[in-house]
Every structure is written in C-alpha cells, then in structure tokens.
Design a protein around this motif. Sequence first.
Motif, PDB file in Angstrom:
ATOM      1  N   SER A  13       0.823  -1.200   0.000  1.00  0.00           N
ATOM      2  CA  SER A  13       0.000   0.000   0.000  1.00  0.00           C
ATOM      3  C   SER A  13       0.867   1.264   0.000  1.00  0.00           C
ATOM      4  O   SER A  13       1.768   1.414   0.828  1.00  0.00           O
ATOM      5  N   ILE A  14       0.576   2.186  -0.917  1.00  0.00           N
ATOM      6  CA  ILE A  14       1.319   3.446  -0.966  1.00  0.00           C
ATOM      7  C   ILE A  14       1.128   4.230   0.320  1.00  0.00           C
ATOM      8  O   ILE A  14       2.072   4.823   0.852  1.00  0.00           O
ATOM      9  N   ARG A  15      -0.078   4.233   0.846  1.00  0.00           N
ATOM     10  CA  ARG A  15      -0.339   4.984   2.076  1.00  0.00           C
ATOM     11  C   ARG A  15       0.387   4.358   3.272  1.00  0.00           C
ATOM     12  O   ARG A  15       0.908   5.067   4.126  1.00  0.00           O
ATOM     13  N   ARG A  17       3.148   2.729   3.003  1.00  0.00           N
ATOM     14  CA  ARG A  17       4.559   3.043   2.763  1.00  0.00           C
ATOM     15  C   ARG A  17       4.878   4.460   3.239  1.00  0.00           C
ATOM     16  O   ARG A  17       5.931   4.714   3.801  1.00  0.00           O
ATOM     17  N   ASP A  18       3.952   5.401   3.015  1.00  0.00           N
ATOM     18  CA  ASP A  18       4.146   6.776   3.498  1.00  0.00           C
ATOM     19  C   ASP A  18       4.243   6.809   5.021  1.00  0.00           C
ATOM     20  O   ASP A  18       5.084   7.519   5.585  1.00  0.00           O
ATOM     21  N   LEU A  19       3.374   6.045   5.686  1.00  0.00           N
ATOM     22  CA  LEU A  19       3.416   5.978   7.147  1.00  0.00           C
ATOM     23  C   LEU A  19       4.742   5.400   7.623  1.00  0.00           C
ATOM     24  O   LEU A  19       5.345   5.893   8.585  1.00  0.00           O
ATOM     25  N   LEU A  20       5.193   4.345   6.950  1.00  0.00           N
ATOM     26  CA  LEU A  20       6.458   3.712   7.316  1.00  0.00           C
ATOM     27  C   LEU A  20       7.627   4.656   7.075  1.00  0.00           C
ATOM     28  O   LEU A  20       8.558   4.732   7.887  1.00  0.00           O
ATOM     29  N   ASN A  21       7.608   5.398   5.964  1.00  0.00           N
ATOM     30  CA  ASN A  21       8.683   6.343   5.679  1.00  0.00           C
ATOM     31  C   ASN A  21       8.793   7.418   6.756  1.00  0.00           C
ATOM     32  O   ASN A  21       9.897   7.847   7.112  1.00  0.00           O
ATOM     33  N   CYS A  22       7.666   7.851   7.285  1.00  0.00           N
ATOM     34  CA  CYS A  22       7.684   8.822   8.385  1.00  0.00           C
ATOM     35  C   CYS A  22       8.358   8.209   9.614  1.00  0.00           C
ATOM     36  O   CYS A  22       9.170   8.861  10.278  1.00  0.00           O
ATOM     37  N   TRP A  23       8.037   6.944   9.905  1.00  0.00           N
ATOM     38  CA  TRP A  23       8.686   6.240  11.024  1.00  0.00           C
ATOM     39  C   TRP A  23      10.190   6.113  10.765  1.00  0.00           C
ATOM     40  O   TRP A  23      11.011   6.344  11.662  1.00  0.00           O
ATOM     41  N   LEU A  24      10.558   5.751   9.527  1.00  0.00           N
ATOM     42  CA  LEU A  24      11.966   5.569   9.178  1.00  0.00           C
ATOM     43  C   LEU A  24      12.757   6.873   9.317  1.00  0.00           C
ATOM     44  O   LEU A  24      13.918   6.853   9.758  1.00  0.00           O
ATOM     45  N   TYR A  39       5.560  11.353  16.231  1.00  0.00           N
ATOM     46  CA  TYR A  39       5.100  10.760  14.983  1.00  0.00           C
ATOM     47  C   TYR A  39       3.905  11.546  14.444  1.00  0.00           C
ATOM     48  O   TYR A  39       2.795  11.448  14.974  1.00  0.00           O
ATOM     49  N   ARG A  40       4.154  12.348  13.408  1.00  0.00           N
ATOM     50  CA  ARG A  40       3.100  13.183  12.844  1.00  0.00           C
ATOM     51  C   ARG A  40       3.144  13.110  11.310  1.00  0.00           C
ATOM     52  O   ARG A  40       3.557  14.079  10.655  1.00  0.00           O
ATOM     53  N   PRO A  41       2.762  11.988  10.756  1.00  0.00           N
ATOM     54  CA  PRO A  41       2.779  11.872   9.288  1.00  0.00           C
ATOM     55  C   PRO A  41       1.729  12.770   8.643  1.00  0.00           C
ATOM     56  O   PRO A  41       0.735  13.139   9.279  1.00  0.00           O
ATOM     57  N   GLU A  42       1.969  13.101   7.374  1.00  0.00           N
ATOM     58  CA  GLU A  42       0.962  13.847   6.626  1.00  0.00           C
ATOM     59  C   GLU A  42      -0.279  12.975   6.442  1.00  0.00           C
ATOM     60  O   GLU A  42      -0.208  11.762   6.436  1.00  0.00           O
ATOM     61  N   ARG A  43      -1.406  13.626   6.307  1.00  0.00           N
ATOM     62  CA  ARG A  43      -2.689  12.943   6.086  1.00  0.00           C
ATOM     63  C   ARG A  43      -3.038  11.966   7.210  1.00  0.00           C
ATOM     64  O   ARG A  43      -3.707  10.958   6.980  1.00  0.00           O
ATOM     65  N   MET A  44      -2.591  12.268   8.415  1.00  0.00           N
ATOM     66  CA  MET A  44      -2.896  11.395   9.557  1.00  0.00           C
ATOM     67  C   MET A  44      -4.410  11.274   9.762  1.00  0.00           C
ATOM     68  O   MET A  44      -4.927  10.190  10.040  1.00  0.00           O
ATOM     69  N   GLU A  47      -5.938   8.856   7.452  1.00  0.00           N
ATOM     70  CA  GLU A  47      -5.582   7.469   7.736  1.00  0.00           C
ATOM     71  C   GLU A  47      -6.194   6.951   9.038  1.00  0.00           C
ATOM     72  O   GLU A  47      -6.254   5.734   9.259  1.00  0.00           O
ATOM     73  N   ARG A  48      -6.644   7.858   9.895  1.00  0.00           N
ATOM     74  CA  ARG A  48      -7.102   7.466  11.237  1.00  0.00           C
ATOM     75  C   ARG A  48      -8.102   6.312  11.236  1.00  0.00           C
ATOM     76  O   ARG A  48      -8.011   5.426  12.109  1.00  0.00           O
ATOM     77  N   PRO A  49      -9.061   6.237  10.292  1.00  0.00           N
ATOM     78  CA  PRO A  49      -9.998   5.103  10.321  1.00  0.00           C
ATOM     79  C   PRO A  49      -9.328   3.739  10.178  1.00  0.00           C
ATOM     80  O   PRO A  49      -9.910   2.722  10.550  1.00  0.00           O
ATOM     81  N   ASP A  50      -8.110   3.708   9.619  1.00  0.00           N
ATOM     82  CA  ASP A  50      -7.402   2.445   9.418  1.00  0.00           C
ATOM     83  C   ASP A  50      -6.289   2.223  10.436  1.00  0.00           C
ATOM     84  O   ASP A  50      -5.526   1.260  10.317  1.00  0.00           O
ATOM     85  N   LEU A  51      -6.182   3.121  11.429  1.00  0.00           N
ATOM     86  CA  LEU A  51      -5.103   3.024  12.417  1.00  0.00           C
ATOM     87  C   LEU A  51      -5.636   2.600  13.774  1.00  0.00           C
ATOM     88  O   LEU A  51      -6.753   2.960  14.159  1.00  0.00           O
ATOM     89  N   VAL A  52      -4.828   1.833  14.489  1.00  0.00           N
ATOM     90  CA  VAL A  52      -5.158   1.438  15.855  1.00  0.00           C
ATOM     91  C   VAL A  52      -3.922   1.669  16.720  1.00  0.00           C
ATOM     92  O   VAL A  52      -2.814   1.271  16.347  1.00  0.00           O
TER      93      VAL A  52
END
Length: 200
Positions: A13-15, A17-24, A39-44, A47-52
């Motif tokens: 998933s591109i999204r 991958r974006d979350l992981l890149n922020c962590w990296l 940890y403050r990625p763009e478009r958080m 993404e919130r509905p898919d995050l736990v």
Amino acid sequence: MDFQSADASVVKSIRQRDLLNCWLRLYASQQALPDVTDYRPERMDEERPDLVDYIVDHSTAPPRLIIDSNGTRMASAYGTTGKGRYLDDYLGPILGPVVLPAYHECIARELPTYTVSMINDVNGRVVAYERMLMPFSSGDGVTHIIASLKTISEDGGFEIKNLMRGHHSVPVPKLRAVIDRSLSYRAPHRLAAGDVVEID
C-alpha cells in the motif's frame, strides 16, 4: 510461517509506505525507537480510520497489548469496538494465534512488522488483510505500537462487516516480514533551481 527479512519495499500500500517512511525518518535521525508523540505523518486524519493505537503492558511475559483506540474500519471488520481491552482477549482463541505473532515479533525485535493474510468475506470473496505495525518507545523497549490495517480484494467490492469474526474462514498468513533492512530513509532527489546537470 517464519518472519522473513525485508526492507520497506515489501509494503504494498502506498499509504502504508508513506506511514512507514515517516517512522523511518524519525528512526534514522535518532538511531533509536521514536517517541509516539513525535510521529506526525501527513494525512494522519485521513488514515485514522485504518489506524489502531496500542499500549504495551510489560508486566507479563510475553507482553500484552491494550487497545488505546479503534479505527472505524477495524471495529467493523471485527464486529465490535475494543478500546480499553487487551488485544489477546479481544481476538479470542481462534484469531489470537494467527494475529498475535506479528505483535510479539514487533516488540521483541523493536522493528516494524508487515503481514498479509487472506480471508473470505460472507459472500466468499477473497480479501487480503494487510497489517503494518510500527513500534515506539517513551521509556525502555517498545511502549506503544501503531497498527495500519488495510483490506483489498481483487474481486472488487467486498463485505467488511464482521470480516474477521464471521469464521466462514480463518485468516491464512501469506506473508510475514520484519522491516530490518535499509532502515535509513532517503527522500527522493529533486532538482532545485540552479542545479547543474551533466549529461555524458
């Protein structure tokens, strides 16, 4: 199924991958587990509905995870909200053995893990359930985990309600990986005004 060694390219998933890149980026700059408050990625918000979010309880062995939030899509897939509950209790004896190893690996290795499992919805459509776990620390070891959960079906539309609880089928692991290679993050190089490009 054992966990294989991988780099960020294993994440489909591109999204995610974006979350992981922020962590990296945080991990590379500190050479240590980042604090979840940094940890403050763009478009958080998107993404919130898919995050736990999880809090790691180290008072037992193995550690247990407390669900500290519940993405709306996860709640729909599992049929109920889990906020405030231990993850192992929430999953129960059928799903626990399939799901928990990724969390335990993430805590033990102090690195992101990525898994893909296949499951059928109530209409028999095959759904890929992609789970990416990112560890954080505000003390010793992993104290928090953020999970990104994505579902996709090559058959097109599918029924997410009770996807993981219908027990028409148990999730079948297809991929288990630890992101332990190429942990430095390099932003794509972009030419700036005034840059000189030599062409042979």
